[in-house]
Design a protein around this motif. Structure first.
Motif, PDB file in Angstrom:
ATOM      1  N   HIS A   1      24.775  38.387 -12.646  1.00 39.31           N
ATOM      2  CA  HIS A   1      23.502  37.804 -13.296  1.00 39.31           C
ATOM      3  C   HIS A   1      22.594  38.818 -13.781  1.00 39.31           C
ATOM      4  CE1 HIS A   1      24.997  34.079 -12.208  1.00 39.31           C
ATOM      5  NE2 HIS A   1      24.999  34.065 -11.075  1.00 39.31           N
ATOM      6  N   ILE A   2      22.266  39.698 -13.097  1.00 37.55           N
ATOM      7  CA  ILE A   2      21.110  40.942 -13.227  1.00 37.55           C
ATOM      8  C   ILE A   2      21.392  41.624 -14.431  1.00 37.55           C
ATOM      9  CG2 ILE A   2      20.164  42.966 -12.351  1.00 37.55           C
ATOM     10  CD1 ILE A   2      20.284  41.850  -9.648  1.00 37.55           C
ATOM     11  N   ARG A   3      22.918  42.115 -14.420  1.00 37.66           N
ATOM     12  CA  ARG A   3      23.379  42.647 -15.825  1.00 37.66           C
ATOM     13  C   ARG A   3      23.152  41.970 -16.912  1.00 37.66           C
ATOM     14  NH1 ARG A   3      28.209  45.151 -12.516  1.00 37.66           N
ATOM     15  NH2 ARG A   3      27.138  46.971 -11.542  1.00 37.66           N
ATOM     16  N   ARG A   4      23.480  40.659 -16.980  1.00 36.65           N
ATOM     17  CA  ARG A   4      23.188  39.759 -18.171  1.00 36.65           C
ATOM     18  C   ARG A   4      21.798  39.626 -18.541  1.00 36.65           C
ATOM     19  NH1 ARG A   4      27.465  37.340 -15.587  1.00 36.65           N
ATOM     20  NH2 ARG A   4      26.373  35.913 -14.433  1.00 36.65           N
ATOM     21  N   LEU A   5      20.986  39.551 -17.396  1.00 38.50           N
ATOM     22  CA  LEU A   5      19.711  39.527 -17.630  1.00 38.50           C
ATOM     23  C   LEU A   5      18.855  40.699 -18.374  1.00 38.50           C
ATOM     24  CD1 LEU A   5      16.797  37.856 -17.527  1.00 38.50           C
ATOM     25  CD2 LEU A   5      16.609  39.009 -15.236  1.00 38.50           C
ATOM     26  N   VAL A   6      19.266  41.945 -17.871  1.00 36.64           N
ATOM     27  CA  VAL A   6      19.025  43.271 -18.154  1.00 36.64           C
ATOM     28  C   VAL A   6      19.508  43.433 -19.563  1.00 36.64           C
ATOM     29  CG1 VAL A   6      19.011  45.719 -17.574  1.00 36.64           C
ATOM     30  CG2 VAL A   6      18.711  44.285 -16.033  1.00 36.64           C
ATOM     31  N   ALA A   7      20.448  43.078 -19.905  1.00 36.98           N
ATOM     32  CA  ALA A   7      21.096  43.176 -21.395  1.00 36.98           C
ATOM     33  C   ALA A   7      20.146  42.722 -22.439  1.00 36.98           C
ATOM     34  CB  ALA A   7      22.538  42.694 -21.386  1.00 36.98           C
ATOM     35  N   GLU A   8      19.352  41.753 -22.043  1.00 33.28           N
ATOM     36  CA  GLU A   8      18.369  41.199 -23.027  1.00 33.28           C
ATOM     37  C   GLU A   8      16.947  41.925 -23.046  1.00 33.28           C
ATOM     38  OE1 GLU A   8      17.707  37.168 -22.003  1.00 33.28           O
ATOM     39  OE2 GLU A   8      19.894  36.581 -21.629  1.00 33.28           O
ATOM     40  N   GLY A   9      16.777  42.771 -22.000  1.00 34.56           N
ATOM     41  CA  GLY A   9      15.736  43.685 -21.965  1.00 34.56           C
ATOM     42  C   GLY A   9      15.474  44.295 -20.392  1.00 34.56           C
ATOM     43  N   PRO A  10      14.603  45.414 -20.454  1.00 31.87           N
ATOM     44  CA  PRO A  10      14.874  45.669 -19.100  1.00 31.87           C
ATOM     45  C   PRO A  10      13.764  45.058 -18.307  1.00 31.87           C
ATOM     46  CG  PRO A  10      12.950  46.936 -20.530  1.00 31.87           C
ATOM     47  CD  PRO A  10      14.011  45.899 -21.448  1.00 31.87           C
ATOM     48  N   PHE A  11      13.944  45.106 -16.850  1.00 36.83           N
ATOM     49  CA  PHE A  11      13.221  44.164 -15.743  1.00 36.83           C
ATOM     50  C   PHE A  11      11.911  45.030 -15.548  1.00 36.83           C
ATOM     51  CE2 PHE A  11      14.007  41.957 -11.877  1.00 36.83           C
ATOM     52  CZ  PHE A  11      14.789  41.057 -12.369  1.00 36.83           C
ATOM     53  N   TRP A  12      10.800  44.468 -15.890  1.00 35.24           N
ATOM     54  CA  TRP A  12       9.596  45.062 -15.618  1.00 35.24           C
ATOM     55  C   TRP A  12       9.076  45.086 -14.205  1.00 35.24           C
ATOM     56  CZ3 TRP A  12       5.025  41.611 -15.509  1.00 35.24           C
ATOM     57  CH2 TRP A  12       3.601  42.320 -15.541  1.00 35.24           C
ATOM     58  N   PRO A  13       9.029  46.099 -13.806  1.00 34.92           N
ATOM     59  CA  PRO A  13       8.402  46.251 -12.275  1.00 34.92           C
ATOM     60  C   PRO A  13       6.841  45.965 -11.857  1.00 34.92           C
ATOM     61  CG  PRO A  13       8.791  48.381 -13.353  1.00 34.92           C
ATOM     62  CD  PRO A  13       8.974  47.275 -14.295  1.00 34.92           C
ATOM     63  N   GLY A  14       6.149  45.718 -13.054  1.00 28.26           N
ATOM     64  CA  GLY A  14       4.603  45.598 -13.072  1.00 28.26           C
ATOM     65  C   GLY A  14       3.982  46.700 -13.349  1.00 28.26           C
ATOM     66  N   ASP A  15       2.919  46.800 -13.472  1.00 29.45           N
ATOM     67  CA  ASP A  15       1.760  47.720 -14.178  1.00 29.45           C
ATOM     68  C   ASP A  15       1.215  48.515 -13.057  1.00 29.45           C
ATOM     69  OD1 ASP A  15       2.219  46.990 -16.952  1.00 29.45           O
ATOM     70  OD2 ASP A  15       0.724  45.558 -16.425  1.00 29.45           O
ATOM     71  N   ASN A  16       0.822  49.760 -13.585  1.00 30.14           N
ATOM     72  CA  ASN A  16       0.057  50.806 -12.574  1.00 30.14           C
ATOM     73  C   ASN A  16       0.472  51.027 -11.357  1.00 30.14           C
ATOM     74  OD1 ASN A  16      -2.089  50.445 -14.412  1.00 30.14           O
ATOM     75  ND2 ASN A  16      -2.775  48.617 -13.707  1.00 30.14           N
ATOM     76  N   LEU A  17       1.834  51.362 -11.200  1.00 27.00           N
ATOM     77  CA  LEU A  17       2.620  51.660 -10.251  1.00 27.00           C
ATOM     78  C   LEU A  17       2.153  52.905  -9.403  1.00 27.00           C
ATOM     79  CD1 LEU A  17       6.205  50.652 -11.491  1.00 27.00           C
ATOM     80  CD2 LEU A  17       4.411  49.423 -10.228  1.00 27.00           C
ATOM     81  N   VAL A  18       2.220  52.995  -8.222  1.00 27.44           N
ATOM     82  CA  VAL A  18       1.846  54.264  -7.603  1.00 27.44           C
ATOM     83  C   VAL A  18       3.308  55.345  -7.305  1.00 27.44           C
ATOM     84  CG1 VAL A  18       0.168  52.995  -6.437  1.00 27.44           C
ATOM     85  CG2 VAL A  18       2.320  53.183  -5.166  1.00 27.44           C
ATOM     86  N   ALA A  19       2.809  56.378  -7.008  1.00 21.85           N
ATOM     87  CA  ALA A  19       3.919  57.425  -6.668  1.00 21.85           C
ATOM     88  C   ALA A  19       4.655  57.188  -5.378  1.00 21.85           C
ATOM     89  CB  ALA A  19       3.344  58.677  -7.049  1.00 21.85           C
ATOM     90  N   PRO A  20       5.794  57.151  -5.100  1.00 20.29           N
ATOM     91  CA  PRO A  20       6.316  57.110  -3.731  1.00 20.29           C
ATOM     92  C   PRO A  20       5.581  58.199  -2.881  1.00 20.29           C
ATOM     93  CG  PRO A  20       8.044  57.738  -5.327  1.00 20.29           C
ATOM     94  CD  PRO A  20       6.647  57.582  -6.136  1.00 20.29           C
ATOM     95  N   PRO A  21       5.395  58.154  -1.449  1.00 22.51           N
ATOM     96  CA  PRO A  21       5.266  59.208  -0.705  1.00 22.51           C
ATOM     97  C   PRO A  21       6.310  60.437  -0.665  1.00 22.51           C
ATOM     98  CG  PRO A  21       5.968  57.303   0.584  1.00 22.51           C
ATOM     99  CD  PRO A  21       5.817  56.832  -0.895  1.00 22.51           C
ATOM    100  N   ARG A  22       5.610  61.613  -0.646  1.00 23.02           N
ATOM    101  CA  ARG A  22       6.467  62.754  -0.490  1.00 23.02           C
ATOM    102  C   ARG A  22       7.109  62.842   0.966  1.00 23.02           C
ATOM    103  NH1 ARG A  22       3.736  67.481  -4.276  1.00 23.02           N
ATOM    104  NH2 ARG A  22       3.669  66.109  -6.050  1.00 23.02           N
ATOM    105  N   GLU A  23       6.313  62.688   1.808  1.00 26.68           N
ATOM    106  CA  GLU A  23       6.699  62.666   3.178  1.00 26.68           C
ATOM    107  C   GLU A  23       7.525  61.326   3.720  1.00 26.68           C
ATOM    108  OE1 GLU A  23       6.367  65.358   5.186  1.00 26.68           O
ATOM    109  OE2 GLU A  23       5.585  66.523   3.487  1.00 26.68           O
TER     110      GLU A  23
END
Length: 178
Positions: free
Chosen positions: A145-167
């Motif tokens: 289901h995800i692959r069919r949805l993504v074939a229509e366009g990318p899955f938007w994770p949201g805006d202004n994402l933060v960097a993952p912690p390094r530690e």
């Protein structure tokens, strides 16, 4: 990569059945409305675990299994707060998400770890078992289901994402029972 959570079921006017599962892009764990650094550490667990492939679907129960059956969550963070925030972000349409009303058996199989065997009791009094192969079959269907949805366009994770912690430099994994 995608995260599948099984939040407490809730009603939505956009869906005919209660929502008991939500799929989001892994990057949604880096959304500014998700508690950090917990969300960032969960993102790293999701994306850095050996053998993961692009486009795969990882249930929260699999992360729990990989974290020694949940015994290592204290090193990662408060998964309940993170899941609650992710579902809130998804419900408010601040990311793309797949909210679903999974059948009870599917939810039970996905909610158990990858090696869990469930004893099923049927109305006629008979019993059967469902385990890892059954769970994987349902995950493969959802991944399709995800692959069919993504074939229509990318899955938007949201805006202004933060960097993952390094530690920590290396995440601690110990699949349950190993």
């Amino acid at each position: 990569m995608y995260l599948l959570t099984l939040p407490e079921p809730y009603q939505s006017p956009r869906h005919p059945v209660p929502i008991n599962a939500t799929i989001v892009h892994a990057l949604t764990l880096l959304h500014p409305m998700v508690p950090q650094p917990d969300g960032g550490r969960m993102f790293r667990c999701l994306t850095e675990f050996p053998g993961r492939t692009p486009g795969c679907l990882v249930p929260l129960s699999t992360l729990t299994y990989e974290l020694d059956g949940g015994m290592l969550w204290h090193r990662i963070g408060d998964w309940e707060r993170v899941v609650e925030a992710v579902v809130h972000v998804a419900r408010n349409r601040e990311c793309d998400a797949m909210p679903m009303g999974l059948p009870q058996l599917t939810a039970v199989l996905i909610g158990g770890g990858p090696s869990t065997v469930h004893e099923l009791h049927h109305p006629d009094g008979s019993r059967s078992q469902a385990g890892s192969a059954d769970r994987q079959q349902h995950l493969d269907e959802l991944t399709g289901h995800i692959r069919r949805l993504v074939a229509e366009g990318p899955f938007w994770p949201g805006d202004n994402l933060v960097a993952p912690p390094r530690e920590p430099w290396t995440m601690t994994y110990k699949p349950y029972g190993s």
